[in-house]
Scaffold this active site. Structure first.
Site, PDB file in Angstrom:
ATOM      1  N   SER A 247      -4.132   0.495   9.704  1.00 31.76           N
ATOM      2  CA  SER A 247      -3.496   0.472   8.384  1.00 31.76           C
ATOM      3  C   SER A 247      -4.003   1.622   7.524  1.00 31.76           C
ATOM      4  O   SER A 247      -3.488   1.884   6.457  1.00 31.76           O
ATOM      5  CB  SER A 247      -3.810  -0.850   7.679  1.00 31.76           C
ATOM      6  OG  SER A 247      -5.210  -0.949   7.479  1.00 31.76           O
ATOM      7  N   TYR A 281      -1.185  -6.107   2.982  1.00 30.75           N
ATOM      8  CA  TYR A 281      -2.477  -6.412   3.581  1.00 30.75           C
ATOM      9  C   TYR A 281      -3.642  -6.014   2.679  1.00 30.75           C
ATOM     10  O   TYR A 281      -4.563  -6.784   2.445  1.00 30.75           O
ATOM     11  CB  TYR A 281      -2.552  -5.700   4.927  1.00 30.75           C
ATOM     12  CG  TYR A 281      -3.900  -5.684   5.573  1.00 30.75           C
ATOM     13  CD1 TYR A 281      -4.615  -6.866   5.756  1.00 30.75           C
ATOM     14  CD2 TYR A 281      -4.458  -4.496   6.016  1.00 30.75           C
ATOM     15  CE1 TYR A 281      -5.854  -6.842   6.359  1.00 30.75           C
ATOM     16  CE2 TYR A 281      -5.684  -4.473   6.623  1.00 30.75           C
ATOM     17  CZ  TYR A 281      -6.385  -5.645   6.787  1.00 30.75           C
ATOM     18  OH  TYR A 281      -7.603  -5.613   7.381  1.00 30.75           O
ATOM     19  N   TYR A 313       1.191  -8.566  15.581  1.00 24.92           N
ATOM     20  CA  TYR A 313       1.334  -7.587  16.671  1.00 24.92           C
ATOM     21  C   TYR A 313       2.497  -7.943  17.614  1.00 24.92           C
ATOM     22  O   TYR A 313       2.812  -7.198  18.532  1.00 24.92           O
ATOM     23  CB  TYR A 313       0.055  -7.567  17.534  1.00 24.92           C
ATOM     24  CG  TYR A 313      -1.141  -6.861  16.950  1.00 24.92           C
ATOM     25  CD1 TYR A 313      -1.566  -7.103  15.657  1.00 24.92           C
ATOM     26  CD2 TYR A 313      -1.877  -5.960  17.716  1.00 24.92           C
ATOM     27  CE1 TYR A 313      -2.687  -6.465  15.131  1.00 24.92           C
ATOM     28  CE2 TYR A 313      -2.991  -5.316  17.204  1.00 24.92           C
ATOM     29  CZ  TYR A 313      -3.384  -5.575  15.909  1.00 24.92           C
ATOM     30  OH  TYR A 313      -4.489  -4.937  15.404  1.00 24.92           O
ATOM     31  N   GLY A 328     -11.741  -4.130  16.186  1.00 27.79           N
ATOM     32  CA  GLY A 328     -13.112  -4.415  15.759  1.00 27.79           C
ATOM     33  C   GLY A 328     -13.323  -5.929  15.781  1.00 27.79           C
ATOM     34  O   GLY A 328     -12.351  -6.689  15.681  1.00 27.79           O
ATOM     35  N   ASP A 329     -14.582  -6.367  15.892  1.00 27.45           N
ATOM     36  CA  ASP A 329     -14.800  -7.815  15.992  1.00 27.45           C
ATOM     37  C   ASP A 329     -14.768  -8.495  14.619  1.00 27.45           C
ATOM     38  O   ASP A 329     -15.089  -9.678  14.493  1.00 27.45           O
ATOM     39  CB  ASP A 329     -16.103  -8.130  16.743  1.00 27.45           C
ATOM     40  CG  ASP A 329     -17.316  -7.522  16.062  1.00 27.45           C
ATOM     41  OD1 ASP A 329     -17.163  -6.963  14.959  1.00 27.45           O
ATOM     42  OD2 ASP A 329     -18.418  -7.595  16.646  1.00 27.45           O
ATOM     43  N   ASP A 330     -14.347  -7.774  13.588  1.00 27.79           N
ATOM     44  CA  ASP A 330     -14.294  -8.360  12.245  1.00 27.79           C
ATOM     45  C   ASP A 330     -13.169  -9.380  12.096  1.00 27.79           C
ATOM     46  O   ASP A 330     -13.151 -10.133  11.149  1.00 27.79           O
ATOM     47  CB  ASP A 330     -14.121  -7.256  11.190  1.00 27.79           C
ATOM     48  CG  ASP A 330     -12.932  -6.367  11.482  1.00 27.79           C
ATOM     49  OD1 ASP A 330     -12.722  -6.035  12.655  1.00 27.79           O
ATOM     50  OD2 ASP A 330     -12.217  -6.010  10.529  1.00 27.79           O
ATOM     51  N   GLN A 336      -7.942 -12.627   9.026  1.00 31.87           N
ATOM     52  CA  GLN A 336      -7.177 -12.011  10.113  1.00 31.87           C
ATOM     53  C   GLN A 336      -7.163 -12.870  11.386  1.00 31.87           C
ATOM     54  O   GLN A 336      -6.507 -12.504  12.360  1.00 31.87           O
ATOM     55  CB  GLN A 336      -7.775 -10.646  10.467  1.00 31.87           C
ATOM     56  CG  GLN A 336      -7.662  -9.613   9.365  1.00 31.87           C
ATOM     57  CD  GLN A 336      -8.113  -8.266   9.906  1.00 31.87           C
ATOM     58  OE1 GLN A 336      -7.391  -7.590  10.618  1.00 31.87           O
ATOM     59  NE2 GLN A 336      -9.315  -7.875   9.577  1.00 31.87           N
ATOM     60  N   ASP A 442       5.490 -15.220 -31.245  1.00 30.24           N
ATOM     61  CA  ASP A 442       6.108 -14.128 -30.467  1.00 30.24           C
ATOM     62  C   ASP A 442       7.279 -13.543 -31.265  1.00 30.24           C
ATOM     63  O   ASP A 442       8.447 -13.734 -30.920  1.00 30.24           O
ATOM     64  CB  ASP A 442       6.569 -14.730 -29.123  1.00 30.24           C
ATOM     65  CG  ASP A 442       7.190 -13.700 -28.192  1.00 30.24           C
ATOM     66  OD1 ASP A 442       6.982 -12.488 -28.411  1.00 30.24           O
ATOM     67  OD2 ASP A 442       7.896 -14.114 -27.246  1.00 30.24           O
TER      68      ASP A 442
HETATM   69  C1  SPV Z   1       7.937 -12.892 -22.481  1.00 32.53           C
HETATM   70  O1  SPV Z   1       7.282 -13.269 -21.527  1.00 32.53           O
HETATM   71  O2  SPV Z   1       7.426 -12.574 -23.532  1.00 32.53           O
HETATM   72  C2  SPV Z   1       9.387 -12.777 -22.362  1.00 32.53           C
HETATM   73  C3  SPV Z   1      10.077 -13.610 -21.382  1.00 32.53           C
HETATM   74  O3  SPV Z   1       9.962 -12.048 -23.095  1.00 32.53           O
HETATM   75  S1  SPV Z   1      10.579 -15.022 -22.188  1.00 32.53           S
HETATM   76  O4  SPV Z   1       9.433 -15.642 -22.779  1.00 32.53           O
HETATM   77  O5  SPV Z   1      11.239 -15.861 -21.217  1.00 32.53           O
HETATM   78  O6  SPV Z   1      11.512 -14.608 -23.235  1.00 32.53           O
HETATM   79 MG    MG Z   2       8.824 -11.318 -24.669  1.00 30.65          MG
END
Ligand code: SPV
Ligand code: MG
Length: 670
Positions: A247, A281, A313, A328-330, A336, A442
């Site tokens: 990887s 991963y 695999y 490797g033996d890890d 894993q 908000d």
């Molecule tokens: C927020 O996470 O602030 C968003 C998504 O705007 S929601 O709350 O669903 O409006």
């Molecule tokens: Mg928002």
């Protein structure tokens, strides 16, 4: 280290095959003799000096060695009485070239596979090639082994004995003891015995480990029958394939060393993990798949490079049926292990074998990995990764983060399920959760300066891409600055919603007054934002509130097409219904017209839909917008109430992380 090859013998049992040259010059494959094969392997193992004892046909042998043009310095010593003495006398003749040297001693008729020689040479100390899995031979060498050490070597010992071959790696302290005894034997006229008779006299003073090669090829050729068997075995070995999967995007000496070891087992096929598998991963690869493939294709010893699409695999093993899988033996324990278990099952089905080398936990490799990780957090590296991940996976997930610690949870939480690893691809800086963490509503009250501070806190300790909830985006004149700042910081995606005036959280729906912006105004804002953007990989997503505000599907779709037309990189369609029907209808109708713009959903209400179902409907980004906040705060409240109720903290202890864990949760050198 010097190689000492004993080639003074007559090889009479080979019949006509040794009538014109010594036994070691017998062909064993289409392009090799016993000797040329030995010498090529010695040169490959970086041995530079070879002392060779000769006898009959010595000129032919000397010229042959020179004609091979190998990077080896030869010293030839002829045993003048090769027909009357055993090789104890040949060694005696060469003694001046051998004293005080580490010696790789072998008979000239021994054939071994490369990995057997590698095992012997890399053993730390003196050792002899033995096998615990082969039957004891009637007439050939056996070693009496006590506590892993060789005590006697000869054809006559059967008790506590193991099949053994005259292939020794001897450190000079041990070799000097044996050589002195050989000299003593010869000077006492004991010249017709094996040199091992001298060894048996002094083995108590030596420390020779009986190295167990098990069923790796290491055998001598005495007869034409031996020759046929061993030639076949070599052909089989040369056609063996070995499979390893990588990887990594930074090759270091640890990788090269395991590749070199694996290539000695057969033709080495390297499976390079796809970008998607690497991302799931450990971390986003610094180099894309094609470049990682080219890295491996140019390493000496690599036969072929193929893609391994998944951590499992299975697909490649069933296609390639390699004789060996090397790792490797890890992975014997830990996350894993399910992958290893599956590999073992598949190998057992067709008789393939797993070879595990000790895993090297070198600090300098860890430091390299840490540096790669920290590079991923740099603005340019971080910003571009979201677009790449969407292109690679089709659908990515983002989890809400509102602080350094929640950022770390999103960064580091991973779940293994049947050999598959699941992680979040990105972080969502929610206006709701950022405001809530500050105890504020908000309503775009938490200003951009403060919101940027939250991003900074998160960026300082994480590497995953960031999607920023930009609320309404504010005034167009302010919005262009927000775009530039976010882009400069390394944010990947900015989502703004088509509302205006005092914004309220969408999940209130029509319970509160909310005003949707006009298509013209909002399109103008998008246009201005896209014009302000400097890089190609930053994305501005238009969030449509028509379904939240119950303005209908037609309105949502009209807006979506208009906003894409204005330059938006994609659409976030929001709904607060539990039933996903309207979201599904939008996706279907939008995708019927537009198959390329990014489509984002926030399934807080319609949370029964799985990521796989969303993907099937053309969704590219699923945002889990508030679950860490909604689960964290009730837990804190409950703890506070428990303490208030009991007038002490004891009852709350079980709800809390132990002190030791909280102290060490964040390592100091993060
Ligand atoms: C927020 O996470 O602030 C968003 C998504 O705007 S929601 O709350 O669903 O409006
Ligand atoms: Mg928002």
């Amino acid at each position: 280290m010097k190689a000492l090859i004993l080639n003074s013998g007559l090889g009479r049992r080979m019949g006509v095959l040794t009538s014109e040259h010594p036994k070691c010059m017998t062909e064993i494959t289409f392009n090799d003799t016993i000797l040329s094969r030995q010498l090529k392997l010695l040169a490959k193992a970086s041995i530079e000096q070879v002392v060779m004892t000769t006898g009959l046909f010595d000129n032919i042998l000397v010229n042959y060695c020179k004609s091979l043009n190998l990077p080896l310095e030869f010293r030839f010593v002829k045993n003048p009485i090769y027909d009357k003495t055993n090789y104890i006398y040949s060694i005696y003749c060469a003694k001046d070239l051998l004293k005080d040297e580490d010696i790789l001693l072998m008979h000239g008729d021994i054939v071994f596979e490369e990995s057997a020689l590698d095992d012997i040479l890399s053993f730390d100390g003196s050792c002899m090639a033995t096998s615990s899995t082969l039957e004891l031979p009637e007439k050939d060498f056996k070693a009496v082994v006590e506590d892993g050490l060789v005590k006697k070597v000869g054809v006559e010992f059967f008790d506590n004995a193991r099949e053994a071959q005259a292939l020794y790696k001897l450190q000079k302290e041990d070799w000097n003891i044996w050589l002195d005894e050989i000299i003593r034997f010869v000077e006492n006229d004991d010249v017709n015995c094996y040199a091992e008779k001298a060894l048996n006299q002094v083995s108590d003073r030596m420390h020779i480990t009986a190295y167990d090669l098990k069923d790796k090829l290491c055998a001598e050729i005495d007869t034409p029958e031996d020759l046929a068997v061993i030639s076949n075995k070599i052909r089989e070995i040369e056609n063996r394939t070995v499979y390893m999967c990588f990887s990594t995007d930074m090759l270091h000496t640890g990788h090269i060393s395991i590749i070199q070891k694996a290539s000695k087992l057969g033709k080495l096929i390297i499976g390079v993990l796809s970008d998607e598998a690497v991302t799931s991963y450990k971390r986003f690869p610094l180099l894309p798949f094609e470049e990682r493939k080219a890295l491996f294709a140019n390493i000496v010893g690599v036969y072929k490079v193929v893609e391994q699409k998944e951590l499992s695999y299975k697909e490649n093993l069933e296609l390639l049926h390699p004789d060996f899988v090397v790792h490797g033996d890890d992975w014997v324990t830990g996350v894993q292990k399910p992958i290893r278990d599956e590999v073992c099952e598949i190998l057992a089905e067709y008789g393939g074998r797993l070879v595990e080398f000790p895993y090297s936990k070198d600090e300098k490799y860890k430091a390299l990995e840490d540096r790669a990780r920290s590079e991923l957090s740099l603005p340019d590296m971080r910003r571009g990764r979201l677009k790449k991940a969407i292109g690679m996976k089709g659908l990515v997930t983002a989890m809400e983060a509102h602080s350094g610690i929640t950022g770390l949870i999103v960064e580091n939480t991973s779940v293994w399920e049947g050999g598959k690893n699941h992680q979040f691809d990105a972080m969502w800086i929610s206006s709701l959760c950022d405001s809530t963490a500050k105890g504020k509503p908000d309503i775009e009250l938490v200003d951009m300066t403060s919101r940027f501070r939250t991003i900074d806190d998160i960026m300082e300790v994480t590497t995953k891409p960031i999607i920023f909830d930009g609320d309404t985006g504010g005034l167009k004149e302010h919005f262009v600055y927000t775009v530039k700042t976010l882009e400069r910081m390394g944010v990947s995606m900015l989502i703004i919603e088509d509302k205006t005036g005092l914004k309220k959280n969408s999940l209130f729906g029509t319970e509160v007054e909310q005003t949707q912006d006009s298509i013209e105004n909002f399109s103008e804002k998008i246009r201005a934002g896209k014009a302000a953007q400097k890089s190609k990989d930053f994305m501005i997503i238009a969030r449509i509130e028509s379904l939240i505000l119950e303005r209908g599907m037609e309105d949502a779709l009209t807006r979506a097409f208009a906003f894409v037309e204005a330059g938006a990189d994609g659409i976030m369609i929001h709904s607060r219904k539990k039933d996903p029907a309207e979201i599904f209808e939008f996706c279907e109708k939008f995708r019927a017209v537009d198959q390329t713009s990014v489509l984002v959903v926030v399934p807080t209400s319609f949370n029964s839909v799985t990521e796989e179902e969303f993907k099937a409907r053309g969704v590219n980004v699923v945002i889990y917008a508030n679950q860490l906040t909604r689960s964290g705060f009730p837990a804190m409240k409950k703890t506070a109430e428990t303490i208030l109720t009991n007038h002490r903290a004891k009852e709350a202890d079980d709800m809390c992380m132990p002190i030791k864990e909280i102290l060490t949760l964040i390592p100091e050198d993060y």
